[in-house]
Design a protein around this motif. Structure first.
Motif, PDB file in Angstrom:
ATOM      1  N   ASP A  54       0.873  -1.163   0.000  1.00  0.00           N
ATOM      2  CA  ASP A  54       0.000   0.000   0.000  1.00  0.00           C
ATOM      3  C   ASP A  54       0.917   1.222   0.000  1.00  0.00           C
ATOM      4  O   ASP A  54       1.832   1.305   0.833  1.00  0.00           O
ATOM      5  CB  ASP A  54      -0.889   0.023   1.262  1.00  0.00           C
ATOM      6  CG  ASP A  54      -2.159  -0.805   1.077  1.00  0.00           C
ATOM      7  OD1 ASP A  54      -2.208  -1.590   0.098  1.00  0.00           O
ATOM      8  OD2 ASP A  54      -3.086  -0.681   1.893  1.00  0.00           O
ATOM      9  N   VAL A  55       0.691   2.108  -0.958  1.00  0.00           N
ATOM     10  CA  VAL A  55       1.524   3.306  -1.055  1.00  0.00           C
ATOM     11  C   VAL A  55       0.812   4.406  -0.279  1.00  0.00           C
ATOM     12  O   VAL A  55      -0.311   4.787  -0.619  1.00  0.00           O
ATOM     13  CB  VAL A  55       1.734   3.705  -2.535  1.00  0.00           C
ATOM     14  CG1 VAL A  55       2.580   4.970  -2.634  1.00  0.00           C
ATOM     15  CG2 VAL A  55       2.375   2.557  -3.310  1.00  0.00           C
ATOM     16  N   VAL A  56       1.457   4.868   0.794  1.00  0.00           N
ATOM     17  CA  VAL A  56       0.786   5.794   1.712  1.00  0.00           C
ATOM     18  C   VAL A  56       1.680   6.995   1.986  1.00  0.00           C
ATOM     19  O   VAL A  56       2.898   6.929   1.821  1.00  0.00           O
ATOM     20  CB  VAL A  56       0.426   5.099   3.047  1.00  0.00           C
ATOM     21  CG1 VAL A  56      -0.497   3.907   2.807  1.00  0.00           C
ATOM     22  CG2 VAL A  56       1.677   4.654   3.793  1.00  0.00           C
ATOM     23  N   GLY A  57       1.043   8.096   2.434  1.00  0.00           N
ATOM     24  CA  GLY A  57       1.790   9.305   2.761  1.00  0.00           C
ATOM     25  C   GLY A  57       2.037   9.419   4.251  1.00  0.00           C
ATOM     26  O   GLY A  57       1.596   8.571   5.039  1.00  0.00           O
ATOM     27  N   PRO A  58       2.715  10.488   4.665  1.00  0.00           N
ATOM     28  CA  PRO A  58       3.053  10.681   6.075  1.00  0.00           C
ATOM     29  C   PRO A  58       1.988  11.389   6.903  1.00  0.00           C
ATOM     30  O   PRO A  58       2.206  11.608   8.101  1.00  0.00           O
ATOM     31  CB  PRO A  58       4.337  11.521   6.006  1.00  0.00           C
ATOM     32  CG  PRO A  58       4.320  12.182   4.691  1.00  0.00           C
ATOM     33  CD  PRO A  58       3.422  11.433   3.778  1.00  0.00           C
ATOM     34  N   VAL A  59       0.849  11.755   6.297  1.00  0.00           N
ATOM     35  CA  VAL A  59      -0.167  12.507   7.035  1.00  0.00           C
ATOM     36  C   VAL A  59      -0.847  11.612   8.073  1.00  0.00           C
ATOM     37  O   VAL A  59      -1.042  10.417   7.850  1.00  0.00           O
ATOM     38  CB  VAL A  59      -1.200  13.116   6.043  1.00  0.00           C
ATOM     39  CG1 VAL A  59      -2.478  13.539   6.748  1.00  0.00           C
ATOM     40  CG2 VAL A  59      -0.581  14.298   5.304  1.00  0.00           C
ATOM     41  N   CYS A  60      -1.199  12.219   9.222  1.00  0.00           N
ATOM     42  CA  CYS A  60      -1.755  11.447  10.342  1.00  0.00           C
ATOM     43  C   CYS A  60      -3.243  11.148  10.140  1.00  0.00           C
ATOM     44  O   CYS A  60      -4.108  11.685  10.838  1.00  0.00           O
ATOM     45  CB  CYS A  60      -1.522  12.204  11.638  1.00  0.00           C
ATOM     46  SG  CYS A  60       0.225  12.442  11.913  1.00  0.00           S
TER      47      CYS A  60
END
Ligand SMILES: *Cc1c(COP(=O)(O)O)cnc(C)c1O
Length: 427
Positions: free
Chosen positions: A348-354
């Motif tokens: 899963d390609v995910v970003g650093p946002v909470c």
């Protein structure tokens, strides 16, 4: 994303992704990531698909500014002689700054303020696409104060199903948009009786990412039915605006060819014109199909994080940079800019946002390592324009590639800019 224009502009040479004559890896190294990159050739090719099909016919293409409002992108279209479809006074300012003409602008949107109406009237826009009686009243007042007559078209809601995502279908009875079909004739009578309005046309816009022609033809047939009624009431309709909404290929969609779509629409309306002996101009308002596959978002893999159930590739782009996956569950193809021999795994390609909703792609098979640059394809429409500063993340830079030339279309924001307008409490 294999429409011919974009596959030509974005191609691989010895396993390395190129945007026209420039390597994507070089762009990432020079300008950093996340980075939006657009191809001028792909923008022009999409424009010409529309414009060439309109050549010699009474038709005009208005670029929907909200899909990508960068000045360099708008300028590419302005140089081609495009009209523009705007939904705010802010977008009008962008069109003018990019070299577009107010006289080629149609002003859409369900909630125009009096101030926006005044600015648009003073600039001399071509038409207001109006969506309700209170909006007609307001526009009539504002035009009266300026001693002007405002050119208007009513956005009618033909109540057809565009067979797309519910958030981007706009022509159903349940949507907030447009004048209900059954009330349209009476609303036209009201508009025609207002002294500071001049009825010039009719419009509809049934949704976005539409991959079939038939919903358009259904909508057009209903609009033409109304045109006959309105003209029987003594008001002449000079143009028919069929809106935007044509879909693009993100994954395995098969949207109609742009030229075929344009010709089919024009033929349908011309047949009606021939029958009634009245030629009318046809307006198009495409957004996504002009810019969507002309752009990509480059991002760097920060960490690979193996998990019990899933592996994550944590990248430096996030939902604040590209909101479509989180917002619409949208699919964007993701590929490394340089192919490597390493074994592929599912991530899963995910970003650093909470936020757990901060993902860009799910269950993608990728041969990657930390530090690799990935290209998120089909990001030219509703990409940068929907980006935010959530988590106090500066927005990405935007680059326009033209052959081997690289133009910085927008500089990367820096954090100081983000709170420059904020003040701590006084003592
Ligand atoms: C959003 C919008 C468009 C453009 O839609 P696309 O799906 O990007 O082609 C055109 N007209 C109106 C009124 C819009 O709101």
């Amino acid at each position: 994303m294999t429409d011919s224009a974009s596959s030509h502009a974005f191609h691989r040479d010895h396993g390395t992704l190129f945007v026209e004559g420039v390597s994507a890896a070089d762009l990432a190294a020079q300008f950093g990531t996340p980075l939006y990159v657009y191809s001028r050739a792909a923008l022009s090719a999409a424009w010409h698909a529309y414009a060439d099909a309109c050549a010699g016919r009474r038709a005009k293409v208005h670029v929907a500014v909200k899909a990508n409002s960068n000045l360099a992108v708008l300028n590419v279209f302005a140089r081609e002689g495009a009209g523009f479809d705007i939904v705010s006074a802010g977008e009008l300012a962008r069109v003018l700054a990019a070299g577009g003409k107010a006289a080629d602008v149609v002003f859409s949107g369900v909630g125009k303020t009096a101030r926006e109406m005044r600015e648009a009237l003073e600039a001399g826009v071509k038409c207001f696409n109006v969506e309700s009686i209170p909006e007609l009243d307001r526009l009539n007042d504002v035009a009266g104060q300026l001693g002007m007559r405002a050119p208007v078209s009513l956005r009618v809601n033909p109540d057809v199903d565009p067979k797309t995502h519910p958030y981007i279908s706009t022509g159903l009875k349940a949507n907030k948009f447009g004048v209900a079909f059954d009330e349209a004739r009476a609303t036209y009578r009201a508009a025609a009786a207002m002294p500071h309005l001049e009825v010039v046309g009719i419009d509809c816009h049934i949704g976005s990412q539409i991959t079939e022609i038939s919903p358009y033809l259904d909508a057009i047939d209903k609009v033409l039915e109304l045109v006959d009624q309105i003209e029987a009431d003594g008001t002449s309709i000079r143009h028919i605006d069929v809106g935007g909404g044509l879909g693009i290929r993100y994954d395995d969609e098969t949207p109609p060819d742009i030229g075929e779509f344009v010709r089919t629409v024009l033929d349908r309306i011309d047949a009606h014109s021939a029958k009634t002996g009245k030629a009318r101009e046809v307006y198009f308002e495409p957004g996504r199909s002009l810019v969507g596959n002309a752009g990509l978002l480059l991002t760097t893999v920060e960490f690979l994080k193996p998990g019990a159930e899933k592996n994550f590739a944590i990248v430096d782009a996030a939902m604040n940079d590209l909101a479509r996956p989180a917002m619409y569950d949208a699919y964007h193809a993701i590929e490394p800019v340089a192919e490597r021999a390493a074994p592929a795994q599912t991530y899963d390609v995910v970003g650093p946002v909470c936020e757990s909703g901060d993902w860009l792609g799910r269950a993608r098979t990728l041969a990657i390592e930390a530090g690799d640059v990935l290209a998120i394809r089909s990001a030219g429409a509703y990409g940068f324009v929907m980006s935010s500063n959530y988590n106090t993340r500066a927005r990405a830079a935007e680059i326009l590639v033209d052959g081997t030339r690289v133009h910085v279309a927008r500089e990367r924001e820096d954090v100081a800019q983000l709170f420059a307008g904020e003040r701590v409490l006084p003592d």
